[in-house]
Design an enzyme around this catalytic site. Structure first.
Site, PDB file in Angstrom:
ATOM      1  N   HIS A   1       0.788  -1.237   0.000  1.00 37.13           N
ATOM      2  CA  HIS A   1       0.000   0.000   0.000  1.00 37.13           C
ATOM      3  C   HIS A   1       0.820   1.287   0.000  1.00 37.13           C
ATOM      4  CE1 HIS A   1      -3.469   2.439   0.338  1.00 37.13           C
ATOM      5  NE2 HIS A   1      -4.237   1.576   0.935  1.00 37.13           N
TER       6      HIS A   1
ATOM      7  N   SER B   1     -11.935   6.394   2.986  1.00 33.68           N
ATOM      8  CA  SER B   1     -10.890   7.166   2.312  1.00 33.68           C
ATOM      9  C   SER B   1     -11.391   7.615   0.943  1.00 33.68           C
ATOM     10  CB  SER B   1      -9.623   6.327   2.156  1.00 33.68           C
ATOM     11  OG  SER B   1      -9.856   5.210   1.323  1.00 33.68           O
TER      12      SER B   1
ATOM     13  N   THR C   1      -4.888  10.766  -0.222  1.00 37.87           N
ATOM     14  CA  THR C   1      -6.240  10.520   0.270  1.00 37.87           C
ATOM     15  C   THR C   1      -6.601  11.492   1.378  1.00 37.87           C
ATOM     16  OG1 THR C   1      -5.483   8.922   1.930  1.00 37.87           O
ATOM     17  CG2 THR C   1      -6.094   8.051  -0.246  1.00 37.87           C
TER      18      THR C   1
END
Length: 893
Positions: free
Chosen positions: A541, A659, A670
């Site tokens: 991520h 998000s 985000t």
């Protein structure tokens, strides 16, 4: 997505002794270094744009301009108004025979200057156009005069470079407008020395600003007009940005935050939090804000680099489940059951995507079809590895890589992806993968479980990696330097006829956690190919957010299935080249001292993998088309329904993390939408109240959906609260300032994280003629040990797929139970509308006691079935889910 878990867990890593020592540098030095990194990225992009002919513009445009000027001279016209002759006079005199050459050079110089001036003007105009966000915040069906003017030269019609996007600033406008059932605005007042809820609501007609707090006495303002002047925006224009006074900006931040936590706090806790906010605003806020403003002037984004470093790279937890997320294949179809063929086409399609990306041939994503989004995150999709460190990791990105690393039955291979003539064909890649599948050699001792180290806590993996690099540097470099990682699993996955519900849950679990030692979690993504040809993606991520990998995944599925295709026998098209060298087996000379660490990492990975409860279910009663007929935002519809489902599941409200992207800004990532609003709570309580009628509940639902949509738009346009509060907290840590308020904000527990996976390239899929060829989305781990992670994707117009995760060790959560509540909540909400009357389920108005009783009944049923037969419990908790599969199971290939 999975960032919710990281956002909650970053504070312990930041407050450790080692981290405090690492943060001893001056905050001004950190701001300087942040800007320096930003400018280096700018120069790198400029050079890449120049090499690809994108920046400053296409060379053909210069050639066209030069040819036009020459043609004008041939027709005895002077478009330069005498400038060309003056340039010619400044050139050295090379004699009469070179007179024509001087004229050509003068024309070329004039064309270059004019070309550069036009390009510069275009970029300035684009930057100004892209800085306007008023169109996003306007009500549906209403268009102001500035927006109409902005649409005339819409930047969506232009090719936009990175530099044209506006930089992110720590601007904090007020939160979105909230209304009660009488259509009146409610908010928070600054009265005396404390924040207070409005005793009497302000009407929408008399106060059109979003939550204008009463701070006239505190600021010494005599009227609202004077106050608006200090804030540098007009009261009738709630979309305007705030002015340059940092204190006034911060005044808008705290009402927004306090409103978001009011539904989940008692009166005593709320008053305590408000007092902390008051003290912070009075003593520390201005100093911290000044540093953020300074950074926003120097760096391209005031928060994104800190977000990447402190939320992701400084996290010491395992990447598996906590940070990674997964993407699924087509739900109902598998283009070929041949594992090697599916891998060959998929790898080829991914490398085609990289080729288009390097040549900047991928069009920017447009928001609402007219506003391009920042594409900076695409830079690290390929050739990227997260390298572990003792205190923090770092992202290593290579300019190019011409091989992939492959894992199969505990063995590692290096497979070249290019020959002297270019990218290998899908059939050649299939041949290479088939050679690996046919290789009978066993795994070496401890090699089979080596990848479990990448699922270990980061400090442990960093220490072990040092020893590993000294003993097996070539093998480690082959894996970390690969374009991406490929895992050829020995087990099948996907939807099955025998047990469709359980098979989907197992499919999701295999993608999210696997066996704990068959994914290299440090790589930017791992392509997973199961033995029956099913695909999946496991994504790290830190380097980018879900829409980036989702864009790549949509291209991959569409390309490998519709463009590359397969032969009748299921193999890739074409003929293999038998002269290609065999895949290179990687040999690991593992030192004895890492064996204990490897055993600990494997045990921890298996424990974490075994504790994850995944549940995937398609909801086919209605989809996006029904929600559009209700004239509501599809995302807001689902988010409010999730509040109802979670309340029925837990009997209380909780902070909800959704998000949303901030890629309207350069290098934006985000922002958090706090979906548990007061309006949503009012609607949920009304739905559980037997005395409330359907029209009353529908009115409250529309208010809740409108409020969520306003919060979503505010967050997307840089007006959210959480990233600003995060950046203030980071500055406070650099300055070694103790702030009870910021500590309170960043110690909040998010028990529900819910996000939509957007479909960005619907034109690649023909949902009308091929409705089964639609991606079923993906999911992520739970945000908290006693919480849920929920993601959803709209499959075409008439179905929604939900991915739910929780931990089996928690006595408070059950993914299947929440799935039942989500289905019931969606049907109950839909039944409020005239179009959905036939969907009524009778779960409304049970009351809190009845709802808790129903929860206990569902929970006890699931637990008792788990004690008897685990697999049966996965398919018997909901008759509607089972009936859906009985209809669709015939689609399984």
């Amino acid at each position: 997505m999975a960032e919710a878990h990281q956002a909650v867990g970053f504070r312990p890593a930041l407050t450790s002794d080692a981290a405090e020592a690492d943060l001893s540098a001056s905050v001004l030095q950190e701001i300087y270094l942040s800007g320096l990194r930003s400018w280096k990225r700018h120069l790198s992009r400029f050079w890449n744009d120049f090499l690809t002919g994108v920046f400053p513009a296409s060379p053909l445009s210069w050639l066209f301009l030069f040819s036009t000027i020459q043609l004008a001279w041939f027709l005895q016209l002077d478009p330069s108004l005498g400038l060309t002759e003056k340039i010619k006079e400044l050139l050295p005199d090379w004699g009469g025979q070179h007179h024509r050459l001087r004229g050509v050079l003068a024309a070329a110089l004039f064309a270059s200057c004019l070309w550069g001036a036009l390009i510069f003007t275009l970029h300035v105009a684009l930057r100004l156009l892209l800085s306007y966000h008023g169109w996003l915040l306007e009500p549906h069906g209403v268009m102001s005069s500035p927006t109409k003017t902005w649409l005339v030269p819409s930047p969506a019609r232009s090719s936009v470079a990175h530099g044209s996007l506006p930089p992110a600033r720590p601007w904090c406008p007020s939160p979105s407008k909230g209304e009660d059932s009488e259509g009146q605005v409610k908010g928070w007042w600054w009265q005396g020395q404390a924040w207070k809820e409005m005793a009497a609501p302000l009407s929408v007609d008399t106060c059109q600003m979003y939550y204008l707090p009463e701070i006239k006495d505190w600021l010494g303002c005599a009227s609202t007009k004077e106050l608006s002047g200090k804030l540098d925006f007009e009261p009738q224009d709630p979309q305007s940005y705030l002015g340059s006074q940092g204190a006034c900006r911060l005044l808008r931040l705290f009402p927004q935050y306090l409103e978001s936590v009011r539904p989940v706090l008692s009166d005593e806790d709320f008053n305590w939090t408000a007092a902390l906010a008051q003290e912070f605003l009075r003593l520390q806020a201005s100093l911290l804000q000044w540093h953020l403003q300074l950074k926003s002037w120097w760096a391209s984004n005031y928060v994104s680099d800190w977000w990447e470093e402190f939320v992701y790279l400084r996290s010491r937890n395992s990447l598996m489940v906590n940070s990674n997320y997964y993407m699924m294949d087509f739900l109902y179809v598998t283009p070929t059951p041949v594992q090697a063929a599916r891998a060959g086409n998929a790898v080829h399609a991914l490398l085609l995507y990289r080729h288009h990306l390097n040549r900047q041939e991928i069009l920017p994503t447009l928001m609402m079809g007219m506003r391009p989004l920042c594409s900076a995150q695409y830079e690290k999709i390929f050739n990227t590895t997260r390298v572990p460190g003792v205190q923090k990791d770092h992202i290593r990105h290579l300019r190019d890589s011409r091989h992939v690393a492959v894992f199969h039955r505990g063995r590692f291979f290096r497979v070249g992806t290019h020959s002297q003539t270019g990218l290998l064909s899908p059939r050649d890649l299939e041949q290479q993968f088939q050679r690996i599948l046919d290789d009978p050699s066993p795994a070496h001792p401890h090699e089979e479980h080596l990848a479990a180290l990448t699922a270990a806590p980061r400090d442990m993996w960093a220490q072990v990696r040092r020893s590993l690099k000294s003993q097996a540097e070539d093998a480690l470099e082959a894996v970390e330097g690969a374009a991406f990682f490929v895992s050829l699993d020995s087990e099948p996955a996907g939807l099955t006829r025998e047990d469709p519900a359980a098979s989907l849950d197992a499919y999701a679990h295999a993608l999210l956690a696997g066996s704990g030692h068959d994914r290299w979690y440090d790589k930017s993504f791992t392509l997973i190919v199961f033995s029956n040809g099913k695909l999946g993606l496991s994504v790290e991520h830190s380097w980018a957010d879900c829409p980036i990998s989702g864009h790549m995944w949509e291209f991959t599925l569409a390309t490998e299935c519709f463009q590359l295709g397969y032969s009748v026998d299921g193999h890739c098209k074409g003929h293999p080249d038998p002269s290609l060298p065999q895949p290179q087996r990687l040999h690991w000379d593992l030192p004895d001292k890492i064996h204990r660490s490897l055993s600990l990492a494997l045990r921890g990975a298996k424990t974490l993998s075994g504790d994850i409860d995944c549940h995937v279910f398609p909801f086919a009663h209605f989809g996006k088309s029904f929600i559009k007929r209700c004239q509501l935002s599809s995302d807001s519809f689902i988010q409010v329904a999730l509040q109802l489902a979670h309340f029925r599941d837990r009997g209380q409200f909780c902070l909800t993390y959704e998000s949303t992207m901030t890629r309207l800004f350069l290098e934006g990532r985000t922002e958090t939408v706090r979906s548990c609003t007061r309006e949503a709570c009012h609607f949920v309580r009304a739905m559980e109240d037997k005395e409330k009628t359907d029209p009353q509940c529908l009115a409250l639902f529309r208010l809740a959906a409108d409020k969520h949509q306003a919060l979503l738009k505010a967050a997307m346009s840089g007006r959210g609260a959480d990233r600003h509060l995060f950046a203030l907290y980071i500055v406070a840590q650099f300055l070694h300032l103790q702030s009870p308020f910021l500590d309170q904000v960043h110690s909040e527990q998010w028990q529900l994280a819910a996000s939509q996976i957007p479909v960005q390239q619907s034109h690649l899929f023909d949902v009308h003629n091929y409705p089964d060829y639609v991606s079923s989305g993906g999911g992520f781990g739970p945000v908290d040990d006693h919480g849920y992670g929920v993601s959803y994707i709209f499959m075409g117009n008439d179905a929604i797929t939900f991915h739910i995760s929780s931990k089996k060790s928690s006595t408070k959560t059950d993914s299947h139970r929440l799935g039942q509540h989500i289905e019931d909540a969606l049907l109950d909400v839909a039944s409020l509308f005239q179009e959905g009357q036939h969907l009524k389920r009778g779960c409304r108005g049970l009351g809190e006691e009845d709802s808790r009783s129903r929860n206990r009944k569902i929970h006890s049923t699931l637990k008792s079935q788990n004690n008897i037969e685990t697999e049966q419990s996965r398919r018997s908790h909901t008759s509607g889910f089972k009936a859906f599969y009985e209809v669709t199971v015939s689609k399984v290939v």
